[in-house]
Design a protein around this motif. Structure first.
Motif, PDB file in Angstrom:
ATOM      1  N   ASP A 490     -24.338  -4.774 -17.621  1.00  0.00           N
ATOM      2  CA  ASP A 490     -25.295  -3.677 -17.669  1.00  0.00           C
ATOM      3  C   ASP A 490     -26.563  -4.172 -18.345  1.00  0.00           C
ATOM      4  O   ASP A 490     -26.519  -4.992 -19.257  1.00  0.00           O
ATOM      5  N   GLY A 491     -27.694  -3.646 -17.909  1.00  0.00           N
ATOM      6  CA  GLY A 491     -28.960  -4.104 -18.494  1.00  0.00           C
ATOM      7  C   GLY A 491     -29.639  -5.104 -17.596  1.00  0.00           C
ATOM      8  O   GLY A 491     -30.821  -5.407 -17.776  1.00  0.00           O
ATOM      9  N   VAL A 492     -28.924  -5.660 -16.628  1.00  0.00           N
ATOM     10  CA  VAL A 492     -29.557  -6.499 -15.598  1.00  0.00           C
ATOM     11  C   VAL A 492     -29.197  -5.881 -14.238  1.00  0.00           C
ATOM     12  O   VAL A 492     -28.177  -5.213 -14.109  1.00  0.00           O
ATOM     13  N   SER A 493     -30.084  -6.111 -13.261  1.00  0.00           N
ATOM     14  CA  SER A 493     -29.836  -5.492 -11.956  1.00  0.00           C
ATOM     15  C   SER A 493     -28.712  -6.233 -11.237  1.00  0.00           C
ATOM     16  O   SER A 493     -28.335  -7.350 -11.631  1.00  0.00           O
ATOM     17  N   LEU A 494     -28.201  -5.592 -10.173  1.00  0.00           N
ATOM     18  CA  LEU A 494     -27.111  -6.203  -9.413  1.00  0.00           C
ATOM     19  C   LEU A 494     -27.557  -7.547  -8.829  1.00  0.00           C
ATOM     20  O   LEU A 494     -26.825  -8.541  -8.867  1.00  0.00           O
ATOM     21  N   GLY A 495     -28.807  -7.553  -8.326  1.00  0.00           N
ATOM     22  CA  GLY A 495     -29.353  -8.795  -7.768  1.00  0.00           C
ATOM     23  C   GLY A 495     -29.442  -9.871  -8.835  1.00  0.00           C
ATOM     24  O   GLY A 495     -29.086 -11.036  -8.604  1.00  0.00           O
ATOM     25  N   GLN A 496     -29.903  -9.459 -10.039  1.00  0.00           N
ATOM     26  CA  GLN A 496     -29.997 -10.438 -11.143  1.00  0.00           C
ATOM     27  C   GLN A 496     -28.617 -10.966 -11.520  1.00  0.00           C
ATOM     28  O   GLN A 496     -28.450 -12.144 -11.818  1.00  0.00           O
ATOM     29  N   LEU A 512     -17.130 -27.827  -3.342  1.00  0.00           N
ATOM     30  CA  LEU A 512     -17.100 -26.748  -2.354  1.00  0.00           C
ATOM     31  C   LEU A 512     -17.640 -25.491  -3.026  1.00  0.00           C
ATOM     32  O   LEU A 512     -17.151 -25.084  -4.094  1.00  0.00           O
ATOM     33  N   LEU A 513     -18.656 -24.906  -2.420  1.00  0.00           N
ATOM     34  CA  LEU A 513     -19.254 -23.712  -3.018  1.00  0.00           C
ATOM     35  C   LEU A 513     -19.047 -22.546  -2.052  1.00  0.00           C
ATOM     36  O   LEU A 513     -19.455 -22.607  -0.897  1.00  0.00           O
ATOM     37  N   ILE A 514     -18.387 -21.481  -2.553  1.00  0.00           N
ATOM     38  CA  ILE A 514     -18.149 -20.309  -1.703  1.00  0.00           C
ATOM     39  C   ILE A 514     -19.074 -19.192  -2.163  1.00  0.00           C
ATOM     40  O   ILE A 514     -19.109 -18.850  -3.354  1.00  0.00           O
ATOM     41  N   LEU A 515     -19.809 -18.630  -1.251  1.00  0.00           N
ATOM     42  CA  LEU A 515     -20.682 -17.500  -1.592  1.00  0.00           C
ATOM     43  C   LEU A 515     -20.193 -16.288  -0.817  1.00  0.00           C
ATOM     44  O   LEU A 515     -20.309 -16.238   0.404  1.00  0.00           O
ATOM     45  N   ASP A 516     -19.577 -15.350  -1.521  1.00  0.00           N
ATOM     46  CA  ASP A 516     -19.051 -14.158  -0.854  1.00  0.00           C
ATOM     47  C   ASP A 516     -20.065 -13.034  -0.997  1.00  0.00           C
ATOM     48  O   ASP A 516     -20.147 -12.400  -2.052  1.00  0.00           O
ATOM     49  N   GLU A 517     -20.815 -12.800   0.036  1.00  0.00           N
ATOM     50  CA  GLU A 517     -21.860 -11.760   0.008  1.00  0.00           C
ATOM     51  C   GLU A 517     -22.736 -11.941  -1.228  1.00  0.00           C
ATOM     52  O   GLU A 517     -23.149 -10.972  -1.867  1.00  0.00           O
ATOM     53  N   ALA A 518     -22.995 -13.191  -1.562  1.00  0.00           N
ATOM     54  CA  ALA A 518     -23.645 -13.488  -2.847  1.00  0.00           C
ATOM     55  C   ALA A 518     -25.131 -13.157  -2.846  1.00  0.00           C
ATOM     56  O   ALA A 518     -25.770 -13.189  -3.895  1.00  0.00           O
ATOM     57  N   THR A 519     -25.671 -12.851  -1.692  1.00  0.00           N
ATOM     58  CA  THR A 519     -27.101 -12.547  -1.668  1.00  0.00           C
ATOM     59  C   THR A 519     -27.351 -11.131  -1.154  1.00  0.00           C
ATOM     60  O   THR A 519     -28.479 -10.768  -0.840  1.00  0.00           O
ATOM     61  N   THR A 524     -35.649 -10.616   0.129  1.00  0.00           N
ATOM     62  CA  THR A 524     -35.728 -11.659   1.151  1.00  0.00           C
ATOM     63  C   THR A 524     -36.374 -12.941   0.625  1.00  0.00           C
ATOM     64  O   THR A 524     -35.918 -14.043   0.956  1.00  0.00           O
ATOM     65  N   VAL A 525     -37.410 -12.781  -0.227  1.00  0.00           N
ATOM     66  CA  VAL A 525     -38.097 -13.978  -0.729  1.00  0.00           C
ATOM     67  C   VAL A 525     -37.145 -14.787  -1.611  1.00  0.00           C
ATOM     68  O   VAL A 525     -36.992 -16.013  -1.441  1.00  0.00           O
ATOM     69  N   THR A 526     -36.481 -14.089  -2.514  1.00  0.00           N
ATOM     70  CA  THR A 526     -35.551 -14.806  -3.408  1.00  0.00           C
ATOM     71  C   THR A 526     -34.397 -15.389  -2.589  1.00  0.00           C
ATOM     72  O   THR A 526     -33.910 -16.482  -2.881  1.00  0.00           O
ATOM     73  N   LEU A 550     -26.682 -11.574   9.200  1.00  0.00           N
ATOM     74  CA  LEU A 550     -26.462 -12.820   9.924  1.00  0.00           C
ATOM     75  C   LEU A 550     -27.613 -13.814   9.793  1.00  0.00           C
ATOM     76  O   LEU A 550     -27.413 -15.015   9.991  1.00  0.00           O
ATOM     77  N   ASN A 551     -28.833 -13.324   9.421  1.00  0.00           N
ATOM     78  CA  ASN A 551     -29.949 -14.269   9.258  1.00  0.00           C
ATOM     79  C   ASN A 551     -29.668 -15.282   8.156  1.00  0.00           C
ATOM     80  O   ASN A 551     -30.212 -16.380   8.147  1.00  0.00           O
ATOM     81  N   THR A 552     -28.778 -14.893   7.209  1.00  0.00           N
ATOM     82  CA  THR A 552     -28.501 -15.795   6.079  1.00  0.00           C
ATOM     83  C   THR A 552     -27.633 -16.985   6.492  1.00  0.00           C
ATOM     84  O   THR A 552     -27.442 -17.910   5.714  1.00  0.00           O
ATOM     85  N   ILE A 553     -27.091 -16.936   7.710  1.00  0.00           N
ATOM     86  CA  ILE A 553     -26.183 -18.032   8.086  1.00  0.00           C
ATOM     87  C   ILE A 553     -26.715 -18.826   9.273  1.00  0.00           C
ATOM     88  O   ILE A 553     -25.967 -19.575   9.907  1.00  0.00           O
TER      89      ILE A 553
END
Ligand SMILES: Nc1ncnc2c1ncn2[C@@H]1O[C@H](COP(=O)(O)OP(=O)(O)OP(=O)(O)O)[C@@H](O)[C@H]1O
Length: 587
Positions: A490-496, A512-519, A524-526, A550-553
């Motif tokens: 708490d105190g930081v945003s979900l994105g942060q 091996l790096l797994i990103l599960d809906e990590a973005t 979009t810029v970040t 899907l643009n992220t992949i």
């Protein structure tokens, strides 16, 4: 493996009192010295108390009746000294056993907590945090109370009772037997009721756990509750849990105190028998007034401890019920053990492989059927599919949060179960869908579980962050590394939060790096910035990206479509899109 602790209820009733008592004592075997000293103290205390009535009777017959007041004074002095020593021994043993109880509590809490830390994710899926907290806090305290307050009183009372019984039988065996007869009734009554008392207490502890679980759930979801104005609903749920606890607490209270009136009645009957028999024998010239006074006192000395034993016995049942709940946790073993590498170990160009993998959650349907896939070093893979299709489950198997129900996962050609948790977690970075942050600073959070930079100063760490191309992400936080993060993030945003989790994973330099809906919550810029950072990871790093956008992949080397228990090669992004739009959904 089924880790649901509440499935274990009922098992505890099979343990006999004797076995349970031995198990409880094993908890304090390392306190042998203190126990022996406390035992001696309680023996001295009981013996001194037992001598009292005899000396009083003796004084009445030899000095009061003959009006020799000097003797009365001497014996009064002796009795006073005896009672003072008894007081000291009682204080001393209370202090010693208080220490034993607190140390046991300390050790037990540590043992349960570290056991919980060793257990796999499946355990946490199947048990409510509130119930676990209650086991660590409340149930352990029941044992502390037993050891610090009840155990030595238990011993002391038994010694006093036996001593008083012996005196009663020696002075006059006929009245002695009459005085002791009602105790047999108590024995039978206690034996019959003990299992019921333990059951009542176990039920009560369970409802305390249930109530804690309700509190924990509503406190950790308070935002949703406020947003959906569901306060009444949760109030109702808590009220129900509280009511259950109230009912079981009444039951346990009744069970714990049910002995008392019965014991009091038996004690009164014994006194009456002694008085009648004593007066009759005095009229026959076979007994003296002093002996009758001693006798009445010994009857009291026999039945009072017996009455206290009723309470102590109830405490013992409470402690046993608590111990059952604690030992249920202590007996659990993680099924994610490190096993020696299987004979089939082979060298492979793939970093990670699934060989005929099947998986289902305990008591659930099979989520993945016979999956075979291979992730090459340095490549980027995307897992796409409908909601509930099994993407996170596949990723969890890659990171060994669970083991397959059938089949094997190989990491660098070796069964993933052959790596210990440290090795594996350094090789595989997992950015979860819901990143969790700990109270502290951004620095503490990004270094969490990373021994490499543990002792780095802020300057050194800033340099490492720059080398990992993460400095632009860090700049998003006003106070940089020293930005404060509250509990749960708490105190930081979900994105942060996701950015912190991203930096945490990248700094571990995993293979091996797994990103599960990590973005999913990042602008979009970040997001593009994250893409660039991922692109600059060492050439050997394999990436597995789960994304709904899907643009992220776009840049993935291979796309897998996960649905209906299958993980299938989707070919192009368009194909994946087509499957997503027209495929059969699992959920
Ligand atoms: N801890 C769990 N216990 C039991 N079943 C679970 C658990 N987690 C997921 N499931 C079930 O497994 C199936 C696959 O879930 P999973 O989270 O892998 O899907 P997903 O493709 O990642 O979904 P999403 O896109 O919503 O994240 C779902 O039917 C879900 O209900």
């Amino acid at each position: 493996m089924n880790y649901n602790l509440n499935k274990y209820t009922g098992k505890e009733h099979k343990t006999s009192n004797y076995t349970a008592f031995r198990n409880l004592l094993q908890l304090i075997t390392h306190e042998k010295k203190n126990l022996v000293v406390a035992l001696l103290a309680i023996l001295v205390n009981s013996t001194l108390n037992l001598l009292g009535p005899f000396l009083i009777g003796y004084t009445i017959d030899h000095y009061v009746q003959h009006k020799q007041y000097h003797g009365v004074l001497v014996f009064s002095g002796i009795l006073l000294c005896m009672y003072l020593v008894a007081l000291f021994t009682s204080f001393f043993q209370t202090k010693l056993m208080g220490g034993v109880g607190q140390r046991t509590l300390f050790t037990l809490r540590n043992a349960i907590f570290s056991k919980i830390q060793q257990l796999p994710v499946a355990f946490f899926n199947q048990n409510k945090a509130g119930d676990l907290i209650s086991r660590v806090n409340n149930d352990t305290d029941k044992l502390n109370q037993f050891f610090s307050q009840s155990l030595m009183q238990f011993v002391g009372n038994i010694v006093t009772m036996i001593g008083a019984g012996v005196f009663l039988l020696i002075i006059n065996y006929k009245i002695g037997i009459a005085a002791l007869a009602p105790a047999l009734l108590i024995l039978v009554f206690t034996r019959i009721l003990s299992p019921w008392i333990k059951r009542k207490n176990a039920a009560n502890m369970k409802t305390v756990g249930g109530m804690s679980a309700e509190i924990q759930e509503s406190l950790s979801n308070f935002k949703v509750i406020v947003a959906f104005n569901r306060r009444d609903y949760f109030r109702k749920r808590f009220n129900e849990a509280n009511e259950k606890n109230y009912t079981t607490a009444l039951g346990a209270g009744l069970a714990n105190n049910i002995f008392l009136p019965f014991y009091a009645m038996c004690a009164s009957i014994a006194q009456l028998l002694v008085l009648t028999g004593g007066i009759y024998l005095i009229s026959q010239g076979e007994f003296s007034i002093g002996l009758l006074v001693s006798y009445l006192a010994y009857a009291t000395y026999f039945y009072n401890p017996l009455r206290q034993l009723a309470t102590l016995w109830a405490n013992f049942q409470v402690a046993m019920a608590g111990w059952d709940r604690i030992s249920e946790i202590l007996a659990l073993e993680t099924d994610l053990v490190t096993v020696p590498a299987a004979a089939g170990h082979h060298t492979s160009s793939a970093l990670l492989e699934f060989k005929n993998v099947h998986f289902g959650y305990p008591e659930g349907r099979e989520i993945l059927h016979n999956i075979n896939l291979s992730l090459e070093k340095g490549k980027t893979y995307a897992l796409v599919g409908p909601t509930g299709g099994g993407k996170t489950t596949t990723a969890s198997l890659i990171a060994r949060l669970y083991d397959p129900t059938q089949g094997t996962v190989l990491l660098n050609g070796k069964d993933i179960r052959g790596y210990d948790a440290d090795e594996r977690s350094m090789m595989i970075g997992f950015i979860l869908q819901e990143p969790f942050l700990f109270t502290g600073t951004v620095k503490e959070n990004i270094l969490y579980g990373n021994p490499m930079y543990k002792d780095y100063s802020n300057e050194q760490l800033t340099e490492v962050i720059r080398e990992a191309n993460l400095e632009k992400l860090l700049a998003i936080f006003e106070e940089g590394l020293e930005t404060k993060v509250a509990s749960g993030g708490d105190g930081v945003s979900l994105g942060q939060k996701q950015l912190i989790a991203f930096m945490r994973a990248v700094l571990r330099k995993p293979d091996l790096l797994i990103l599960d809906e990590a973005t999913a919550n990042i602008d979009t810029v970040t997001e593009q910035l994250l893409g660039e950072i991922l692109g600059k990871l060492p050439a050997s790093t394999t990436r597995v990206i789960i994304a709904h956008r899907l643009n992220t992949i776009e840049n993935a080397n291979e796309i897998f479509f996960v649905n209906s228990g299958e993980v299938a090669r989707a070919g192009s992004l368009e194909n994946a899109m087509e499957k997503l739009l027209h495929g059969v959904r699992m959920s």
